[in-house]
Design a protein around this motif. Structure first.
Motif, short mmCIF file in Angstrom:
data_model
loop_
_atom_site.label_atom_id
_atom_site.label_comp_id
_atom_site.label_asym_id
_atom_site.label_seq_id
_atom_site.Cartn_x
_atom_site.Cartn_y
_atom_site.Cartn_z
N TYR A 18 32.47 38.41 39.49
CA TYR A 18 33.25 39.13 38.49
C TYR A 18 34.15 38.18 37.73
N ARG A 19 34.17 38.33 36.42
CA ARG A 19 35.06 37.47 35.63
C ARG A 19 36.22 38.25 35.01
N VAL A 37 45.28 33.94 27.77
CA VAL A 37 45.12 33.49 29.16
C VAL A 37 45.73 34.49 30.14
N ARG A 40 46.79 41.17 29.81
CA ARG A 40 45.60 42.01 29.95
C ARG A 40 45.93 43.45 29.55
N MET A 47 35.66 50.18 30.67
CA MET A 47 36.10 48.84 30.32
C MET A 47 34.88 47.93 30.22
#
Lengths: 79, 418
Positions: A18-19, A37, A40, A47
């Motif tokens: 998972y990224r 960076v 979120r 999503m």
């Protein structure tokens, strides 16, 4: 969860890495780098996210998944 | 508030335990408060208690969308410890440990704080060196730490797999003052003590938005039980911090992830304290009821579902079997998932937000339970004095922009690796 890999078909999530959220895109300016960076949207609901099929076809794919139910809505190659 | 004591117990026994008063007052919202804390978990209730007790601010409401302690306060593995290595964390968690040590007398409530020891095992020379370094950092912060060799570990926990294990145990880092506490009792104890000081605890009251003035400052909350004005609003809703902060237009350096935990059937006492495996992510203790309480890694993908998937169940159980094969015949009774605020450096945030009137207590990753007393203490200090408590100065929201991250694992800006 099983992910319908567009190359391999329905595969167990154990084969994937998972990224995270697929929506942020790398910015050109240093000022925008912090947001890219660190910040979120942390979506509650469907999503778009990056998964890497490390133990399969080794493609990066974009999975649309509901974070409230783990329901997988679609999986496609990134364009 | 009637004090609990041997005499109150005896008196109530004589009347068949029918005359106990409710532990705390279930309040309805008033039009406004000096301070509203959003989130009736351990952190929110502790914040309200210390606001009233330490700072004399009693016109406070804790508003909770469900029932108090129904979120992560009821979904953890009850471990308390202060074995951190970095300067930003050490004094904070040690302050929490000191508060744990006096908590039951302070609250007049049995939180079953049990300093039965936390033992982190090491399995290689490199890991021993890292643990020695962390132990030294702890001792320099005044925290107790002992580096045990293999024989000393064997005397403490002879049931571990010392023979023929794939990753032989070489020793461990022990914090004897660490241990466990009864998670629900912590919530109820803080609720009872805060309520007695005048704090309103309002359940079934979900925040649906913020009230702002013309300048954009937050002056209250819209809830499922009407609008409530507030001088200051603090959010302590770890797991859902991003969702609540988004109502104020904020994006946080946080992802929500699911962490699973497990309890076995009740067994006779076998595990003396908390033991963690160094070559996989597995930690275990035994509750006073006898159940083995254990867990491991987060599942690794964003989730608000409060339940996880089977690969992590398998991974955790494999870790347990590698460490102590004797538990292989114990049956798992229950498992559950909680939603963690995973920050980008693995450390929490206790800070003012960029929006006037809104204050943040967030980002507890999967270490929020042990922090409950100090989190409440430091958030109350921040809300009352508008300056950070001396043990929580590093928990700034802007540390990701300034580069002052507190990354115990050195994993970088990838929330699911912390």
């Amino acid at each position: 969860m099983r992910i319908p890999c567009p190359f391999c078909g329905n595969r167990d999530t154990q084969e994937f890495v998972y990224r995270g959220d697929a929506s942020p895109t790398r910015p050109d300016t240093d000022e925008a780098m912090h947001d890219y960076v660190y910040l979120r949207d942390n979506v509650a609901g469907p999503m778009r996210e990056h998964w890497y099929h490390a133990q399969g076809c080794r493609n990066w794919i974009v999975v649309t998944r509901d974070t409230r139910t783990h329901e997988i809505i679609s999986a496609e190659f990134p364009r | 508030m009637k004090r609990f004591s041997i005499f109150s117990l005896a008196a109530n026994a004589l009347s068949g335990h029918r005359k106990w008063a409710p532990t705390w007052r279930d309040a309805s919202p008033r039009p406004g408060y000096d301070i509203i804390i959003v989130g009736g978990g351990g952190h929110g209730l502790a914040t309200a208690y210390y606001l009233a007790k330490v700072h004399g601010i009693t016109n406070v409401a804790v508003i909770e969308k469900g029932w108090i302690g129904g979120g992560n306060a009821g979904r953890n593995t009850t471990i308390i410890r202060s074995n951190y290595g970095l300067a930003g964390n050490g004094p904070f968690y040690e302050w929490s440990m000191k508060l744990w040590e006096g908590l039951e007398q302070e609250l007049n409530y049995n939180a079953m704080v049990s300093q039965r020891g936390v033992l982190n095992l090491y399995h290689s020379d490199g890991q021993r060196d890292a643990y020695a370094r962390r132990g030294n950092a702890m001792r320099m912060h005044g925290v107790d730490a002992e580096l045990l060799d293999r024989d000393a570990v064997r005397r403490m926990a002879p049931f571990l797999d010392f023979e023929g294990a794939r990753f032989p145990i070489q020793g461990g880092l022990l914090q004897r003052r660490g241990g466990t506490a009864r998670h629900d009792a912590v919530v109820w104890g803080y609720a009872r003590a805060a309520s007695a000081l005048g704090v309103d605890i309002i359940q079934n009251c979900e925040v649906t938005g913020f009230v702002t003035d013309n300048g954009g400052a937050i002056t209250g909350v819209e809830t499922s039980r009407g609008t409530i004005r507030a001088g200051k609003t603090g959010i302590a809703v770890a797991g859902n911090s991003s969702r609540v902060a988004a109502m104020a237009g904020l994006r946080l350096p946080i992802e929500s992830h699911v962490l699973q935990a497990f309890v076995s059937e009740g067994l006779k006492p076998v595990i003396p304290g908390v033991i963690t495996f160094g070559m996989g992510h597995f930690y275990i203790s035994q509750s006073d009821k006898g159940g083995l309480v254990f867990g491991g890694d987060i599942d690794g993908y964003n989730s608000y579902a409060q339940r996880g998937n089977l690969p992590v169940v398998q991974d955790v159980c494999e870790g347990g079997m590698a460490l102590m094969p004797m538990i292989g015949k114990a049956r798992v009774l229950r498992s559950w998932g909680g939603i963690m605020d995973m920050t980008m450096d693995g450390s929490p945030i206790i800070d003012r937000s960029p929006v006037d009137g809104l204050w943040l207590n967030a980002g507890w990753c999967y270490g929020g339970f042990k922090a409950t007393p100090a989190s409440g203490w430091c958030f109350a200090h921040l809300l009352a004095t508008e300056t950070p408590h001396e043990t929580a100065t590093a928990y700034r929201l802007d540390r990701f922009a300034t580069g002052d991250v507190i990354d115990e694992k050195g994993a970088g800006a990838q929330a699911n690796l912390h």
